[in-house]
Write an enzyme that holds these catalytic residues in place. Structure first.
Site, PDB file in Angstrom:
ATOM      1  N   ALA A 124      46.132  45.186  42.820  1.00  0.00           N
ATOM      2  CA  ALA A 124      45.090  45.353  41.815  1.00  0.00           C
ATOM      3  C   ALA A 124      45.605  44.853  40.469  1.00  0.00           C
ATOM      4  O   ALA A 124      46.747  45.131  40.087  1.00  0.00           O
ATOM      5  CB  ALA A 124      44.685  46.818  41.721  1.00  0.00           C
ATOM      6  N   HIS A 167      34.451  39.782  35.830  1.00  0.00           N
ATOM      7  CA  HIS A 167      34.729  38.615  36.673  1.00  0.00           C
ATOM      8  C   HIS A 167      33.726  37.499  36.368  1.00  0.00           C
ATOM      9  O   HIS A 167      34.112  36.331  36.241  1.00  0.00           O
ATOM     10  CB  HIS A 167      34.645  38.993  38.158  1.00  0.00           C
ATOM     11  CG  HIS A 167      35.925  39.486  38.737  1.00  0.00           C
ATOM     12  ND1 HIS A 167      36.607  38.795  39.689  1.00  0.00           N
ATOM     13  CD2 HIS A 167      36.647  40.615  38.498  1.00  0.00           C
ATOM     14  CE1 HIS A 167      37.701  39.462  40.023  1.00  0.00           C
ATOM     15  NE2 HIS A 167      37.740  40.575  39.313  1.00  0.00           N
TER      16      HIS A 167
END
Length: 174
Positions: A15, A54
């Site tokens: 992550a 994103h």
């Protein structure tokens, strides 16, 4: 097919390791038109914020298709030689399959079977979850096991495999 991308690439990392940004840059360097297959679903506000971050980072030149379950069908229908595909990410796809009580073994086998026939390059991104301690509950252990099996399958079929940590890619295959 785009000149610098291999037919199948796998990018693994933890992550916030920089794996998605690394994969995005790979595609941006090769083509002005790129396809982003998003497997994530915005189940809560935190996930919505992650998805928006994103999207903002990617900017222009990306077509995005959300495909939380039928990843293989979408790849088969949308892959083409002049436009690379980024799949982000396989571990969220595993989560979706588990939560939807889908036949995970069949889904994995269908994806593996489809890869050699794709007409354009694809880069898979996934979270490596097998480096930590053994999870304390059965569902988390099952998820870790499914993800590990999928990663091994895709890595065996991939032309290139990278591991990203702290934003630094390590080429493992290819």
């Amino acid at each position: 097919m785009t000149a610098g991308l291999r037919p199948v690439t796998l990018v693994l990392g933890g992550a916030r390791s920089g794996k998605s940004a690394f994969a995005e840059h790979m595609l941006e360097a090769e083509a002005s038109s790129r396809l982003y297959l998003a497997t994530g679903q915005a189940w809560d506000d935190e996930m919505r914020v992650r998805i928006e971050a994103h999207q903002d980072r990617r900017g222009k030149g990306w077509e995005t298709i959300e495909t939380p379950i039928d990843l293989t069908g979408t790849l088969e229908a949308r892959a083409r030689p002049d436009r690379p595909v980024l799949v982000d990410c396989l571990s969220l796809w595993v989560t979706n399959l588990m939560l939807g009580d889908h036949d995970i073994d069949a889904a994995f086998a269908n994806l593996a079977k489809a890869l050699p026939g794709l007409t354009g390059p694809v880069v898979f991104v996934s979270n490596e979850v097998g480096l930590g301690i053994v999870p304390d509950n059965a569902m988390a252990r099952t998820f870790r096991d499914h993800a590990g099996r999928l990663h091994q399958t895709i890595a065996s079929l991939a032309d290139e495999v990278y591991f990203v940590a702290a934003g630094l890619p390590l080429k493992m295959k290819g």
